[in-house]
Design a protein around this motif. Structure first.
Motif, short mmCIF file in Angstrom:
data_model
loop_
_atom_site.label_atom_id
_atom_site.label_comp_id
_atom_site.label_asym_id
_atom_site.label_seq_id
_atom_site.Cartn_x
_atom_site.Cartn_y
_atom_site.Cartn_z
N LYS A 86 -42.86 28.80 56.41
CA LYS A 86 -44.24 27.89 56.20
C LYS A 86 -44.13 27.15 55.14
CE LYS A 86 -47.10 31.47 57.58
NZ LYS A 86 -48.03 32.21 57.88
N ARG A 87 -43.79 27.89 53.91
CA ARG A 87 -44.00 27.22 52.74
C ARG A 87 -42.81 25.88 52.56
NH1 ARG A 87 -45.41 31.59 48.22
NH2 ARG A 87 -46.99 32.69 49.23
N VAL A 88 -41.82 26.06 53.01
CA VAL A 88 -40.66 25.24 53.02
C VAL A 88 -41.12 24.10 53.94
CG1 VAL A 88 -38.47 24.38 53.84
CG2 VAL A 88 -38.83 26.65 52.54
N GLU A 89 -41.78 24.11 55.10
CA GLU A 89 -42.44 23.01 55.67
C GLU A 89 -43.52 22.13 55.07
OE1 GLU A 89 -41.24 24.44 60.26
OE2 GLU A 89 -43.18 25.28 59.56
N ALA A 90 -44.30 23.10 54.47
CA ALA A 90 -45.44 22.54 53.61
C ALA A 90 -44.82 21.77 52.36
CB ALA A 90 -46.17 23.48 53.07
N LEU A 91 -43.73 22.25 51.73
CA LEU A 91 -43.12 21.65 50.65
C LEU A 91 -42.51 20.08 50.93
CD1 LEU A 91 -41.56 24.18 48.34
CD2 LEU A 91 -43.03 22.61 47.60
N LYS A 147 -42.20 18.64 56.63
CA LYS A 147 -41.37 18.61 57.81
C LYS A 147 -41.15 19.80 58.48
CE LYS A 147 -38.77 14.72 56.07
NZ LYS A 147 -37.34 13.95 55.32
N GLN A 148 -40.81 19.74 59.85
CA GLN A 148 -40.81 21.16 60.52
C GLN A 148 -39.34 21.24 60.83
OE1 GLN A 148 -44.05 20.81 63.13
NE2 GLN A 148 -45.08 22.41 61.82
N SER A 173 -33.18 16.05 53.27
CA SER A 173 -32.30 15.15 53.57
C SER A 173 -32.21 14.63 55.05
CB SER A 173 -30.80 15.91 53.18
OG SER A 173 -30.69 16.21 51.82
N ASN A 174 -33.24 14.76 55.45
CA ASN A 174 -33.62 14.37 56.87
C ASN A 174 -32.89 14.91 58.04
OD1 ASN A 174 -35.65 12.51 56.14
ND2 ASN A 174 -34.09 11.42 55.29
N HIS A 175 -32.09 16.16 57.87
CA HIS A 175 -31.46 17.15 58.77
C HIS A 175 -32.68 17.49 60.01
CE1 HIS A 175 -27.46 16.50 57.59
NE2 HIS A 175 -27.83 16.54 56.22
N LYS A 176 -32.27 17.57 61.05
CA LYS A 176 -33.00 18.36 62.16
C LYS A 176 -32.12 20.03 62.08
CE LYS A 176 -35.22 14.75 63.72
NZ LYS A 176 -36.66 14.80 63.20
N VAL A 177 -33.16 20.98 61.89
CA VAL A 177 -32.59 22.12 61.72
C VAL A 177 -33.26 23.46 62.52
CG1 VAL A 177 -32.47 24.07 59.83
CG2 VAL A 177 -32.50 21.62 59.26
N VAL A 178 -32.23 24.15 63.11
CA VAL A 178 -32.76 25.34 63.98
C VAL A 178 -32.34 26.73 62.95
CG1 VAL A 178 -32.45 26.82 65.95
CG2 VAL A 178 -32.16 24.32 66.00
N VAL A 179 -33.33 27.26 62.72
CA VAL A 179 -33.10 28.40 61.64
C VAL A 179 -33.15 29.76 62.63
CG1 VAL A 179 -34.33 30.01 60.27
CG2 VAL A 179 -34.46 27.51 59.74
N LEU A 180 -32.16 30.60 62.48
CA LEU A 180 -32.10 31.85 63.34
C LEU A 180 -32.10 33.00 62.10
CD1 LEU A 180 -31.49 33.58 65.65
CD2 LEU A 180 -29.01 33.47 65.04
N ASP A 181 -33.17 33.70 62.20
CA ASP A 181 -33.27 34.96 61.26
C ASP A 181 -33.95 36.05 61.98
OD1 ASP A 181 -34.20 36.45 58.79
OD2 ASP A 181 -33.52 34.72 57.89
N ASN A 182 -33.35 37.55 61.56
CA ASN A 182 -34.25 38.31 62.36
C ASN A 182 -35.33 38.95 61.42
OD1 ASN A 182 -32.65 39.51 60.24
ND2 ASN A 182 -31.85 40.90 61.53
N LEU A 230 -32.82 25.46 53.69
CA LEU A 230 -33.72 24.70 54.40
C LEU A 230 -34.48 23.68 54.01
CD1 LEU A 230 -34.69 24.56 57.16
CD2 LEU A 230 -36.50 26.08 56.70
N LEU A 231 -35.00 23.74 52.79
CA LEU A 231 -35.84 22.89 52.06
C LEU A 231 -34.93 21.47 51.78
CD1 LEU A 231 -38.49 21.80 50.67
CD2 LEU A 231 -37.57 22.92 48.46
N LYS A 232 -33.78 21.83 51.46
CA LYS A 232 -32.67 20.81 50.99
C LYS A 232 -32.37 19.86 52.37
CE LYS A 232 -31.01 18.77 47.52
NZ LYS A 232 -31.84 18.27 46.61
N LEU A 233 -32.12 20.58 53.43
CA LEU A 233 -31.85 19.97 54.52
C LEU A 233 -32.82 19.09 54.99
CD1 LEU A 233 -29.83 22.94 56.57
CD2 LEU A 233 -28.79 21.05 55.81
N LEU A 234 -34.19 19.63 55.13
CA LEU A 234 -35.24 18.70 55.63
C LEU A 234 -35.65 17.61 54.84
CD1 LEU A 234 -37.74 21.67 56.60
CD2 LEU A 234 -36.26 20.47 58.21
#
Length: 337
Positions: free
Chosen positions: A41-46, A49-50, A22-31, A16-20
């Protein structure tokens, strides 16, 4: 827009961090069964981007269909699944249900919404106990030595036959060797629930005093020090390989397979010594019985990924150890600090 399944997990969060970045828009699905929303939250802070986060299960067709219906998904990066070799030998049906049924539901929803690009997280376990080393993609798949590996082989075969029936699909299957390490910020890393199933997080927990000693499973393998040899690859090298594979399948239809590994192996005792050096701590260990399903040696020939994806592992065993120690020492209780 990318759908990232299992994006709150260990490898998924680094992806996710690498995608963000690289300016990709990402939908994360996780249970969030074996992961924590804190990693998102930490990836978004690093990245500053959201992403869009959906808590849900890939076996839930209504959840999947709502994502594909709501968002303009171009490709899927599929990390969701259970991954503990030992647990899979004890609970094979759980693994078949999660990993195989979940992947089937995902592919059915992709087909329904004409999303035909997917990068699948597979595993070197699909090679079984190989006849020769290093292992190239030309090595035949053989019956894996554990149910976890079987689920990866089953999904690979599903993907192959989907492409055979409809050549407008673009599929990248990435056969991982042994992902370790953490982002060099120390903010995200591997945070196993309960007792770690993998070697390095166990060593790291011994180093911070969470566990008394490491159990080394067998010391009479046909290796230079009697302990099992594996190809350990830094998680950041691994996710960079995914990004290269994603770029490749945008322009190349069909079914593609690449090994992601360093091309060399390290024994369990090598890893202990390297971690002791990086952390300046002593790692006590005890030799115990071998585990069912383990093999003596496994390391990659990653030439094909280098040639076709212009990708190769760049981080050393010292990097792996230092980044793991930075993560573990900053976060002794993982994401529950």
């Amino acid at each position: 827009m990318i759908l990232l399944t299992g994006g709150a997990g260990y490898i998924g969060s680094h992806m996710l961090l690498k995608l963000l970045e690289s300016n990709h828009k990402v939908v994360v699905l996780d249970n969030l069964l074996n992961s924590s929303y804190e990693s998102i939250k930490r990836v978004e802070a690093l990245s500053n981007k959201q992403c869009i986060f959906v808590e849900g299960n890939i076996r839930d067709s209504e959840c999947l269909n709502s994502i594909f219906n709501k968002y303009n998904i171009d490709a899927v990066l599929h990390f969701a699944g259970l991954k503990a070799v030992g647990e899979s030998t004890e609970k094979p049906l759980l693994y078949f249900d999660n990993n195989i049924s979940g992947s089937l539901q995902l592919l059915m929803s992709m087909q329904k919404y004409s999303v035909k690009k997917i990068v699948f997280s597979s595993s070197a376990t699909v090679y079984g106990d190989p006849d020769e080393l290093p292992i190239s993609e030309e090595c035949p798949m053989s019956m894996p030595t554990n149910p976890y590996g079987y689920t990866k082989m089953a999904v690979e075969q599903m993907l192959m036959q989907v492409v055979e029936s409809d050549p407008t699909w673009s599929v990248a299957t990435l056969r991982y060797f042994n992902p370790v390490g953490a982002h060099d910020s120390g903010m995200i890393g591997e945070d196993p629930n309960g007792t770690p199933n993998n070697l390095l997080p166990y060593i790291a927990q011994v180093a911070v005093g969470k566990r008394d000693k490491l159990f080394v499973y067998g010391n009479d393998y046909a290796t230079y020090d009697g302990t099992g040899i594996r190809d350990y690859i830094h998680v950041m090298d691994l996710v960079e390989g995914h990004l290269s594979a994603l770029d490749y399948i945008v322009n190349n239809l069909g079914y593609h397979v690449w090994n992601l590994g360093t091309g060399s192996g390290h024994s369990v005792l090598d890893m202990v010594k390297a971690f002791e050096k990086a952390s300046n701590t002593n790692i006590p260990y005890q030799i115990v019985e071998k585990r069912a399903g383990d093999i003596a040696s496994c390391y990659a020939d990653a030439t094909k990924a280098h040639q076709q994806l212009n990708w190769f592992a760049q981080r050393s065993i010292e990097d792996m150890m230092e980044d793991t120690w930075r993560w573990q020492s900053k976060n002794p209780d993982g994401y529950t600090n």
